[in-house]
Design an enzyme around this catalytic site. Structure first.
Site, mmCIF file in Angstrom:
data_model
loop_
_atom_site.group_PDB
_atom_site.id
_atom_site.type_symbol
_atom_site.label_atom_id
_atom_site.label_comp_id
_atom_site.label_asym_id
_atom_site.label_seq_id
_atom_site.Cartn_x
_atom_site.Cartn_y
_atom_site.Cartn_z
ATOM 1 C CG ASN A 7 -3.301 64.570 35.707
ATOM 2 O OD1 ASN A 7 -3.092 64.829 34.513
ATOM 3 N ND2 ASN A 7 -2.378 64.721 36.640
ATOM 4 N NE ARG A 91 -1.590 68.826 35.637
ATOM 5 C CZ ARG A 91 -0.413 68.239 35.469
ATOM 6 N NH1 ARG A 91 -0.315 66.935 35.410
ATOM 7 N NH2 ARG A 91 0.673 68.954 35.373
ATOM 8 C CG HIS A 180 4.654 72.232 38.541
ATOM 9 N ND1 HIS A 180 6.014 72.340 38.407
ATOM 10 C CD2 HIS A 180 4.331 70.962 38.216
ATOM 11 C CE1 HIS A 180 6.498 71.171 38.007
ATOM 12 N NE2 HIS A 180 5.495 70.313 37.881
ATOM 13 N NE ARG A 241 10.149 67.194 32.530
ATOM 14 C CZ ARG A 241 9.023 67.633 33.084
ATOM 15 N NH1 ARG A 241 8.782 68.914 33.155
ATOM 16 N NH2 ARG A 241 8.143 66.781 33.553
ATOM 17 C CD GLU A 385 -0.061 69.417 41.206
ATOM 18 O OE1 GLU A 385 0.435 68.338 41.584
ATOM 19 O OE2 GLU A 385 0.327 70.030 40.205
#
Ligand code: ADP
Length: 407
Positions: A7, A91, A180, A241, A385
């Site tokens: 990743n 990823r 996601h 965010r 993940e």
């Protein structure tokens, strides 16, 4: 098979070496501050201590080299040589409309990913650098790309179009993509398993609540709506965010503060969310919880506002699917933070969720929070993940056709 899962960010690279037969993590680690002073690799073999080495890493190729060195190191390594890495799973953040599933990374595929760069200018170029660095060092090892957006490509038009002139979708592909996806896919499938039901009969709402956070509506195994949009800025209030805003706020603040719209978007990405709402206390829910308990009103308000937004999204997705069978919490906050879950729980009781406050105190494990017989089952399922990426990588590699992948 041993799968190296990568990743890659602009200045970091996370990795896990997973044995896909036992699904065990053999080793994992993180290269940080790549291309910046003070770079370091933190490596941890299964069952061992973390080892941090401060080493110069001018670029990602050097970082991948160091990862291989650590994995094959006589002391902290877990494999004898590079030959024991059978495949690499990467990823990739944005696959645009081009990628609705994971893919073997061929030259053509890499070009197509590059064409998605302007949709994710912070993430995709970094992902590609990671892929190219791995290709340099492991030219004969098959590589697979797993996209954050792919799972949501099943959304219908009514969910992914914005109320903008259609020409912006047609010309620039401005639409909801969602992120996601690997997590929403993994967690919804696991929820069906735990319920002992076929996912094709279930309506599931997945709340992936980490630093970045999104909710998705998974109807009969397919994503039919999700809260993140063209970029990962839309939707929930997150660590830093803002989530949903009236778009006019951007130019309003820009004018008032004498800054550019890009700078306001930067603030929406990095200085907003619970960090901004709490007046700068923290983006971390542990700190926020402590501050709220110590009487910090802004921190308390941030937590309430956060929970309210998640609750509203759950309500919207019950409507989107005309019902819901299960609501699942996952990722750092969803898995661990009882207070955030309790806050969200205030808005979903009408569904017949019957959350047991004692069970809600558990953290970091698979648990059904609802009492037996509840109309809607609320559960916590830790996401994974990396494992999902490793599974996808194995699936594609075993489908064959890997020879001359980069021809
Ligand atoms: P990401 O992968 O998006 O960076 P994570 O899924 O790791 O983020 O989630 C990070 C968030 O999870 C942080 O806000 C942190 O406070 C929260 N979190 C992690 N562990 C715990 C814990 N034990 N208790 C409460 N909150 C936690």
């Amino acid at each position: 098979m041993n799968v190296l899962v990568i990743n890659c960010g602009s200045s970091s690279l996370k990795y896990q070496l997973i044995n896909s037969d036992s699904e065990e993590v053999l080793a994992k680690g993180l290269c940080e501050r790549i291309g910046i002073d003070g770079s370091a690799i933190v490596h941890q073999p299964a069952g061992g201590e973390k080892v941090k080495s401060e080493t110069d890493m001018p670029n990602h190729t050097k970082a991948v080299q160091l990862v291989i060195e650590k994995l094959t190191d006589p002391q902290v390594g877990v494999i004898a040589s590079l030959d024991e890495i059978d495949a690499v799973g990467h990823r990739i953040v944005h696959g645009g409309e081009k990628f609705a599933t994971s893919v073997v990374l061929t030259k053509e595929v890499l070009e197509a990913i590059e064409q998605c760069n302007d949709l994710a200018p912070l993430h995709n170029p970094a992902n590609l650098i990671g892929i190219n660095s791995c290709r340099e060092i492991m030219p004969n090892v098959p590589m697979v790309g797993v996209f954050d957006t792919a799972f949501h490509q099943t959304m219908p038009k009514k969910a992914y179009l914005y109320g903008l002139p259609l020409e912006y979708y047609e010309k620039y592909k401005v639409r909801r993509y969602g992120f996601h996806g690997t997590s929403h896919d993994f967690v919804s499938k696991r929820a069906a398993e735990l319920l002992g039901r076929d996912i094709k009969d279930l309506k599931i709402i997945v709340c992936h609540l980490g630093n970045g956070a999104s909710v998705s509506a998974v109807q009969y195994g397919k994503s039919v709506d999700t809260s993140m949009g063209l970029t990962p800025l839309e939707g929930l209030i997150m660590g830093t965010r803002s989530g949903d805003l009236d778009p006019a706020i951007v130019t309003f603040i820009a004018q008032k503060e004498g800054i550019s719209a890009e700078e306001v978007i930067g603030i929406c990405n990095k200085k907003s969310g619970v960090l901004g709402l709490s007046g700068g206390v923290s983006s971390d829910f542990r700190d926020l919880g402590e501050a709220a308990q110590a009487g910090n009103e802004a921190a308390q308000t941030a937590l309430e506002t956060y929970g309210y937004r998640v609750g509203k999204y759950i309500g919207a997705y019950v409507a989107a699917m005309n019902g819901v069978d299960a609501i699942v919490f996952t990722a750092g906050v969803g898995e661990n933070n009882a207070q955030a879950r309790a806050e969200i729980g205030k808005y979903i009781g009408y569904l017949g969720t019957n959350i047991d406050p004692e069970k809600n105190k558990l953290r970091g494990e698979e648990v059904i929070l609802s009492d037996e017989g509840a109309k809607v089952t609320v559960m916590v399922i830790p996401t994974n993940e990396e494992l999902a990426i490793a599974r996808e990588t194995v699936r594609l590699v075993q489908q064959g056709n890997m020879c001359c992948a980069y021809a």
